[in-house]
Design a protein around this motif. Structure first.
Motif, PDB file in Angstrom:
ATOM      1  N   UNK A   1      20.632  39.133  38.252  1.00 13.15           N
ATOM      2  CA  UNK A   1      20.756  39.863  36.990  1.00 13.15           C
ATOM      3  C   UNK A   1      22.205  39.721  36.543  1.00 13.15           C
ATOM      4  N   UNK A   2      22.412  39.154  35.361  1.00 12.64           N
ATOM      5  CA  UNK A   2      23.763  38.809  34.910  1.00 12.64           C
ATOM      6  C   UNK A   2      24.085  39.535  33.603  1.00 12.64           C
ATOM      7  N   UNK A   3      25.226  40.249  33.535  1.00 10.28           N
ATOM      8  CA  UNK A   3      25.616  40.955  32.310  1.00 10.28           C
ATOM      9  C   UNK A   3      26.119  39.975  31.255  1.00 10.28           C
ATOM     10  N   UNK A   4      25.533  40.030  30.080  1.00 10.19           N
ATOM     11  CA  UNK A   4      25.865  39.075  29.017  1.00 10.19           C
ATOM     12  C   UNK A   4      27.207  39.367  28.344  1.00 10.19           C
ATOM     13  N   UNK A   5      27.799  40.495  28.651  1.00  8.45           N
ATOM     14  CA  UNK A   5      29.054  40.845  27.990  1.00  8.45           C
ATOM     15  C   UNK A   5      30.190  39.895  28.347  1.00  8.45           C
ATOM     16  N   UNK A   6      30.070  39.174  29.475  1.00 10.13           N
ATOM     17  CA  UNK A   6      31.146  38.281  29.915  1.00 10.13           C
ATOM     18  C   UNK A   6      30.532  36.999  30.483  1.00 10.13           C
ATOM     19  N   UNK A   7      30.287  36.028  29.619  1.00 11.75           N
ATOM     20  CA  UNK A   7      29.656  34.778  30.063  1.00 11.75           C
ATOM     21  C   UNK A   7      30.596  33.949  30.924  1.00 11.75           C
ATOM     22  N   UNK A   8      31.924  34.064  30.726  1.00  7.01           N
ATOM     23  CA  UNK A   8      32.866  33.361  31.593  1.00  7.01           C
ATOM     24  C   UNK A   8      32.709  33.828  33.032  1.00  7.01           C
ATOM     25  N   UNK A   9      32.518  35.113  33.207  1.00  3.24           N
ATOM     26  CA  UNK A   9      32.364  35.664  34.553  1.00  3.24           C
ATOM     27  C   UNK A   9      31.090  35.155  35.213  1.00  3.24           C
ATOM     28  N   UNK A  10      30.021  35.021  34.412  1.00  4.03           N
ATOM     29  CA  UNK A  10      28.768  34.487  34.950  1.00  4.03           C
ATOM     30  C   UNK A  10      29.002  33.080  35.498  1.00  4.03           C
ATOM     31  N   UNK A  11      29.694  32.247  34.722  1.00  3.67           N
ATOM     32  CA  UNK A  11      29.964  30.884  35.170  1.00  3.67           C
ATOM     33  C   UNK A  11      30.845  30.887  36.417  1.00  3.67           C
ATOM     34  N   UNK A  12      31.799  31.806  36.460  1.00  5.19           N
ATOM     35  CA  UNK A  12      32.712  31.850  37.595  1.00  5.19           C
ATOM     36  C   UNK A  12      32.009  32.241  38.889  1.00  5.19           C
ATOM     37  N   UNK A  13      30.878  32.950  38.788  1.00  4.92           N
ATOM     38  CA  UNK A  13      30.157  33.374  39.992  1.00  4.92           C
ATOM     39  C   UNK A  13      29.230  32.288  40.548  1.00  4.92           C
ATOM     40  N   UNK A  14      28.927  31.271  39.763  1.00  2.00           N
ATOM     41  CA  UNK A  14      27.960  30.265  40.200  1.00  2.00           C
ATOM     42  C   UNK A  14      28.342  29.587  41.517  1.00  2.00           C
ATOM     43  N   UNK A  15      29.614  29.190  41.726  1.00  4.81           N
ATOM     44  CA  UNK A  15      29.950  28.529  43.002  1.00  4.81           C
ATOM     45  C   UNK A  15      29.743  29.416  44.220  1.00  4.81           C
ATOM     46  N   UNK A  16      29.637  30.741  44.031  1.00  8.74           N
ATOM     47  CA  UNK A  16      29.435  31.628  45.174  1.00  8.74           C
ATOM     48  C   UNK A  16      27.970  31.711  45.576  1.00  8.74           C
ATOM     49  N   UNK A  17      27.074  31.232  44.732  1.00  6.70           N
ATOM     50  CA  UNK A  17      25.643  31.319  45.050  1.00  6.70           C
ATOM     51  C   UNK A  17      24.966  29.952  45.100  1.00  6.70           C
ATOM     52  N   UNK A  18      25.657  28.919  44.604  1.00  5.08           N
ATOM     53  CA  UNK A  18      25.084  27.575  44.596  1.00  5.08           C
ATOM     54  C   UNK A  18      26.157  26.559  44.977  1.00  5.08           C
ATOM     55  N   UNK A  19      25.761  25.399  45.506  1.00  2.93           N
ATOM     56  CA  UNK A  19      26.736  24.358  45.857  1.00  2.93           C
ATOM     57  C   UNK A  19      27.211  23.604  44.610  1.00  2.93           C
ATOM     58  N   UNK A  20      27.896  24.284  43.731  1.00  3.30           N
ATOM     59  CA  UNK A  20      28.369  23.692  42.476  1.00  3.30           C
ATOM     60  C   UNK A  20      29.809  24.121  42.243  1.00  3.30           C
ATOM     61  N   UNK A  21      30.446  23.440  41.312  1.00  4.10           N
ATOM     62  CA  UNK A  21      31.737  23.877  40.805  1.00  4.10           C
ATOM     63  C   UNK A  21      31.717  23.766  39.285  1.00  4.10           C
ATOM     64  N   UNK A  22      32.571  24.541  38.658  1.00  7.24           N
ATOM     65  CA  UNK A  22      32.597  24.618  37.198  1.00  7.24           C
ATOM     66  C   UNK A  22      33.864  23.924  36.696  1.00  7.24           C
ATOM     67  N   UNK A  23      33.683  22.896  35.874  1.00  8.13           N
ATOM     68  CA  UNK A  23      34.810  22.173  35.281  1.00  8.13           C
ATOM     69  C   UNK A  23      35.085  22.744  33.888  1.00  8.13           C
ATOM     70  N   UNK A  24      36.292  23.274  33.705  1.00  7.15           N
ATOM     71  CA  UNK A  24      36.690  23.864  32.416  1.00  7.15           C
ATOM     72  C   UNK A  24      37.643  22.912  31.709  1.00  7.15           C
ATOM     73  N   UNK A  25      37.115  22.059  30.839  1.00  6.24           N
ATOM     74  CA  UNK A  25      38.023  21.219  30.049  1.00  6.24           C
ATOM     75  C   UNK A  25      38.760  22.100  29.052  1.00  6.24           C
TER      76      UNK A  25
END
Length: 340
Positions: free
Chosen positions: A306-330
């Motif tokens: 369950x992800x709060x929509x008020x901060x989409x940057x935070x949602x993206x930042x949490x992804x590497x903690x639950x999946x084997x991914x990293x987020x590239x911020x150009x």
């Protein structure tokens, strides 16, 4: 505006032919080009007087362009003229743009129809929300209208009926009803590019999908609605509380159980239940400006939460903690999720 109908219905209820509508659009593009000769202006005046439908079409043109003038001294429709120097026709695409601008919000045959994902119609809409924004409106009849991110509606209320035209995006409608509340005798419809949804005293959500998908989603939280596709009104179906469905202009899918995620956005949440990462990011992308992409190598990974929509940057930042991914911020507006 439907692709294969020969008529359009103006806001006042008068039905005109598509040929008349296109002629009015042609006259506008010529007059706004600055290349119209005195003889052509005379012909335009004669065209208006030749038939009541011509004048009705032109009154609609003046209504639309008059509203657009509020955006400044150089309204954008002047750049859409389909006539070049010397009155020569320009590209068919540009001519089509003017037609959509003037007529895209009108129904064909039997009532008002929302245009689909049209920037100008969204900008001119009676109620609208920006990307990442949710807005609540209290309508004159007591109906509560909640707009999700990047959504727009037009309102057509009169003495005999109430119509909400979903131009783009997603809404929740909660009618004013219950013990001790006098019922409004006027029927209430929500209209999309695919058909109409009649409220039967209820709370429900409607999502108009982008043009290439050509379908509308409906989920009912309270009471019921009746769905009627434009192309198959005889296939109308009642959808009850706890049900959801998807429909096109020609058919309605078999209803299913409305999951928690269908109305989660009304609580400011994005729900995922073993959802593909690619689908999750596509949904998340609706709530943030710019480009959000996913590497195909990780698009099929699954996640729940369950992800709060008020901060989409935070949602993206949490992804590497639950999946084997990293987020590239150009930049904040150009983000790609790739394999870790």
């Amino acid at each position: 505006m439907a692709a294969h109908s020969d008529t359009l219905t103006l806001p006042g209820g008068q039905v005109i032919s598509r040929a008349t509508a296109d002629a009015a659009a042609d006259w506008l593009t010529l007059l706004m080009s600055g290349e119209a000769s005195a003889e052509q202006q005379k012909q335009w005046s004669q065209w208006r007087k030749a038939h009541a439908d011509h004048e009705a079409a032109w009154q609609h043109v003046e209504s639309v362009t008059g509203r657009m003038k509020s955006f400044g001294p150089q309204p954008a429709y002047t750049t859409l003229s389909s006539y070049g120097t010397g009155g020569r026709p320009a590209s068919a695409a540009r001519r089509r743009a003017v037609q959509v601008l003037l007529w895209g919000g009108l129904a064909t045959g039997t009532g008002l129809l929302a245009s689909r994902t049209n920037t100008w119609h969204a900008r001119l809409a009676d109620c609208r929300s920006a990307t990442g924004e949710q807005r609540r409106f209290a309508l004159e009849d007591g109906t509560q209208l909640l707009l999700n991110t990047g959504s727009a509606v037009n309102l057509r209320f009169n003495a005999s009926e109430r119509r909400i035209l979903l131009v783009e995006g997603e809404i929740m409608v909660a009618t004013r009803h219950g013990p001790g509340v006098p019922a409004d005798p006027r029927p209430l419809w929500v209209e999309t590019a695919e058909g109409s949804i009649r409220s039967l005293g209820t709370r429900f959500t409607v999502r108009q999908h982008p043009e290439h998908t050509e379908h509308t989603d409906v989920a009912v939280q309270e009471s019921a609605v009746e769905i009627a596709p434009w192309g198959a009104p005889g296939q109308a179906r009642v959808l009850h509380a706890g049900e959801q469905t998807r429909f096109s202009r020609d058919a309605i899918d078999t209803p299913g159980t409305a999951g928690e995620q269908t109305a989660a956005w009304t609580r400011g949440q994005l729900l995922a239940d073993e959802q593909r990462l690619g689908d999750f990011l596509a949904e998340l992308g609706r709530y943030r400006p710019g480009m959000l992409r996913v590497d195909p190598q990780v698009a099929d990974l699954r996640l729940s939460g369950v992800f709060p929509l008020a901060d989409t940057d935070r949602i993206l930042a949490t992804l590497p903690s639950v999946l084997p991914v990293r987020v590239q911020w150009r930049t904040r507006y150009w983000v790609t999720v790739v394999a870790a």
